[in-house]
Scaffold this motif. Structure first.
Motif, PDB file in Angstrom:
ATOM      1  N   ILE A  60      90.299  71.802  40.583  1.00 62.83           N
ATOM      2  CA  ILE A  60      91.075  71.498  39.373  1.00 62.83           C
ATOM      3  C   ILE A  60      91.000  70.005  39.058  1.00 62.83           C
ATOM      4  CG2 ILE A  60      93.418  71.385  38.423  1.00 62.83           C
ATOM      5  CD1 ILE A  60      94.000  74.009  39.919  1.00 62.83           C
ATOM      6  N   THR A  61      91.135  69.170  40.098  1.00 62.09           N
ATOM      7  CA  THR A  61      91.057  67.721  39.907  1.00 62.09           C
ATOM      8  C   THR A  61      89.683  67.309  39.382  1.00 62.09           C
ATOM      9  OG1 THR A  61      92.637  67.384  41.714  1.00 62.09           O
ATOM     10  CG2 THR A  61      91.321  65.483  41.053  1.00 62.09           C
ATOM     11  N   THR A  63      87.560  69.181  37.748  1.00 62.43           N
ATOM     12  CA  THR A  63      87.396  69.683  36.381  1.00 62.43           C
ATOM     13  C   THR A  63      88.074  68.764  35.380  1.00 62.43           C
ATOM     14  OG1 THR A  63      87.297  71.961  37.191  1.00 62.43           O
ATOM     15  CG2 THR A  63      87.795  71.653  34.859  1.00 62.43           C
ATOM     16  N   ARG A  64      89.285  68.330  35.732  1.00 65.76           N
ATOM     17  CA  ARG A  64      90.004  67.418  34.830  1.00 65.76           C
ATOM     18  C   ARG A  64      89.273  66.087  34.691  1.00 65.76           C
ATOM     19  NH1 ARG A  64      96.153  68.307  37.132  1.00 65.76           N
ATOM     20  NH2 ARG A  64      96.582  70.288  36.071  1.00 65.76           N
ATOM     21  N   ALA A  65      88.748  65.594  35.812  1.00 63.55           N
ATOM     22  CA  ALA A  65      88.128  64.263  35.798  1.00 63.55           C
ATOM     23  C   ALA A  65      86.760  64.266  35.123  1.00 63.55           C
ATOM     24  CB  ALA A  65      88.003  63.736  37.227  1.00 63.55           C
ATOM     25  N   ALA A  67      85.313  66.875  33.166  1.00 57.67           N
ATOM     26  CA  ALA A  67      85.073  67.811  32.060  1.00 57.67           C
ATOM     27  C   ALA A  67      84.457  67.117  30.854  1.00 57.67           C
ATOM     28  CB  ALA A  67      86.368  68.505  31.663  1.00 57.67           C
ATOM     29  N   HIS A 122      89.975  57.485  29.444  1.00 56.12           N
ATOM     30  CA  HIS A 122      89.613  58.770  30.048  1.00 56.12           C
ATOM     31  C   HIS A 122      88.815  58.599  31.342  1.00 56.12           C
ATOM     32  CE1 HIS A 122      91.175  61.327  26.847  1.00 56.12           C
ATOM     33  NE2 HIS A 122      90.747  60.410  26.003  1.00 56.12           N
TER      34      HIS A 122
END
Length: 201
Positions: A60-61, A63-65, A67, A122
């Protein structure tokens, strides 16, 4: 007679009973073994669940970082175009430009700064290159620069800035690398009494 017939039939039964009792498993020992097996299975299952939880959190981390990695790479191409547009404009032309042209130049500069700010927001950060030791994972050598005053393999010029998102390189920095300086650059002349042969000896 009936008593004589019954007695031989009963004797074998009484003879087998002690053997049967000795062959039976102790119920306490059986329960202890079963408890140990269940405890082992429970511990294994708990470890697997913990590993699964950690792996899921890591995915999850990531994917967030990462993506937006593809989008960020495209954004870098756009900011490069803006930077090149400003670089090719001579300082004299900028100074002598009319108000409309100056406003256009300022607008390009503001757009570039805003794009860089949004990229940084980002997680997109520039890669340090100049003065650093050449790292093939972060830098791409374009040419070598003969420079005996710099350690061999030091980045002395940045042709194009590199960027990374988190721990991943979006684009390596295109650099020029020092050649001919040895491990620590040009050696300084040794002070009197250091190195070589002592003349007073």
């Amino acid at each position: 007679m009936s008593d004589e017939n019954t007695t031989p039939e009963q004797e074998p039964e009484t003879a087998v009973t002690p053997e049967t009792e000795s062959a039976e498993v102790d119920p306490v020992e059986a329960l202890t073994e079963e408890n140990a097996e269940l405890r082992d299975k429970l511990l294994r299952m708990a470890a697997e669940m913990e590993n699964l939880r950690k792996r899921t959190e890591r995915e999850i981390t990531d994917t967030r970082a990462y993506a937006i990695a593809g989008f960020a790479r495209d954004m870098l191409s756009a900011t490069d175009s803006l930077s090149r547009a400003l670089m090719v404009l001579p300082a004299e032309a900028r100074a002598n430009a009319d108000d409309t042209t100056k406003s256009l130049i300022e607008g390009i500069e503001m757009t570039e700064r805003e794009m860089q700010r949004l990229l940084a927001k980002h997680g997109v950060k520039p890669i340090e290159a100049e003065g650093q030791k050449f790292d093939p994972h972060k830098h791409q050598a374009m040419f070598e620069v003969p420079d005996p005053t710099r350690p061999e393999g030091t980045v002395v010029q940045v042709v194009q800035a590199g960027f990374a998102i988190g721990d991943r390189v979006l684009r390596p920095a295109m650099v020029g690398v020092a050649r001919g300086g040895g491990a620590a650059g040009k050696a300084e002349a040794p002070a009197e009494g250091e190195g070589g042969v002592d003349k007073q000896a």
